[in-house]
Write a protein that holds these residues in place. Sequence first.
Motif, PDB file in Angstrom:
ATOM      1  N   ASP A 167      -2.626   9.618  14.566  1.00 28.93           N
ATOM      2  CA  ASP A 167      -3.370   8.497  15.153  1.00 28.93           C
ATOM      3  C   ASP A 167      -4.106   8.883  16.432  1.00 28.93           C
ATOM      4  O   ASP A 167      -4.957   8.137  16.898  1.00 28.93           O
ATOM      5  CB  ASP A 167      -2.489   7.257  15.349  1.00 28.93           C
TER       6      ASP A 167
ATOM      7  N   ASP B 144       0.677   5.022   4.515  1.00 31.79           N
ATOM      8  CA  ASP B 144      -0.260   4.013   5.028  1.00 31.79           C
ATOM      9  C   ASP B 144      -1.508   3.834   4.173  1.00 31.79           C
ATOM     10  O   ASP B 144      -2.313   2.934   4.424  1.00 31.79           O
ATOM     11  CB  ASP B 144      -0.721   4.389   6.438  1.00 31.79           C
ATOM     12  N   TYR B 145      -1.710   4.719   3.201  1.00 31.03           N
ATOM     13  CA  TYR B 145      -2.963   4.698   2.441  1.00 31.03           C
ATOM     14  C   TYR B 145      -2.694   4.694   0.949  1.00 31.03           C
ATOM     15  O   TYR B 145      -1.641   5.103   0.490  1.00 31.03           O
ATOM     16  CB  TYR B 145      -3.825   5.919   2.791  1.00 31.03           C
TER      17      TYR B 145
ATOM     18  N   ARG C  54      -6.578   1.052   0.674  1.00 26.52           N
ATOM     19  CA  ARG C  54      -6.659   1.703   1.980  1.00 26.52           C
ATOM     20  C   ARG C  54      -7.013   3.164   1.766  1.00 26.52           C
ATOM     21  O   ARG C  54      -6.373   3.859   0.980  1.00 26.52           O
ATOM     22  CB  ARG C  54      -5.336   1.591   2.722  1.00 26.52           C
TER      23      ARG C  54
ATOM     24  N   HIS D 159       0.810  -1.212   0.000  1.00 26.49           N
ATOM     25  CA  HIS D 159       0.000   0.000   0.000  1.00 26.49           C
ATOM     26  C   HIS D 159       0.846   1.265   0.000  1.00 26.49           C
ATOM     27  O   HIS D 159       2.004   1.249   0.401  1.00 26.49           O
ATOM     28  CB  HIS D 159      -0.934  -0.010   1.211  1.00 26.49           C
TER      29      HIS D 159
END
Length: 266
Positions: free
Chosen positions: A80, A127-128, A41, A7
């Motif tokens: 986060d 992360d996406y 994601r 990803h």
Amino acid sequence: PAPLAEHGPAQIIAMCNQKGGVGKTTSTINLGAALAEYGRRVLLVDFDPQGALSVGLGVNPMELDVTVYNLLMERGLTADEVLLKTAVPGMDLLPSNIDLSAAEVQLVSEVARESALARALKPLLPDYDFVIIDCQPSLGLLTVNALTAAHSVIVPLECEFFALRGVALLTETIEKVCERLNPDLRLDGILATMYDSRTVHSREVLARVVEAFGEHVFHTVIGRTVRFPETTVAGEPITTYATNSVGAAAYRQLAREVLDRCRPAE
Ligand code: ADP
Ligand code: MG
């Protein structure tokens, strides 16, 4: 679409039109959910102080302690601490509420005020696969921040009589951001929404939009259906609320078009 072996880095899409009620929030949720169904994601960013995107995903904006506002304005806060998981596997949300309206004013005196969102999103990109920013209905500093952070813009246009009014101002704004702040920004597509095939009027408006924007117009057209307002009440995307509906199929088709168009520049 083929599944991904790994990803990121994310393509950032700004969902933008300074007119309200054209389907920005609906398209953010449902394009995001459809991309997530295809194994991508996805991070959705609620960048409207109204918090409609958060509400549409079942979050009560009034109950949030930290939002995207804190991420923009407070150094040392990490994403986060603000991120929320949604009920859709693989899709997260950076929520917002009325606090964000203060950022419009507070950012004015900051250095690099146009790139606050780009800075805040940067650590998240690995992360996406997609970040979709749901813009507020204005061309103010928050929207300029979204355009500065983005790789591409999707402009939802309601198939209504005045749909094209104001679009020139929007494309000028996109061009200015492109010249001064973000040379890589491109207008990815015009998305016709709330199309009613039974009316001559809708068909005429769509024909004029295609005449004006040619290949920029997505082949996918989102029809008008009461199913969409229902999903807002349900607090979930149409892809899960009415998984076999025409509306869900339309956003899946849009997701496939976006996957074709948004290939990352190697
Ligand atoms: P925006 O974010 O541009 O203000 P929304 O996505 O919130 O627009 O849509 C405005 C209203 O129209 C909402 O009540 C939404 O449920 C409804 N809506 C959005 N898309 C459609 C559609 N294709 N058909 C019918 N209603 C729609
Ligand atoms: Mg909205």
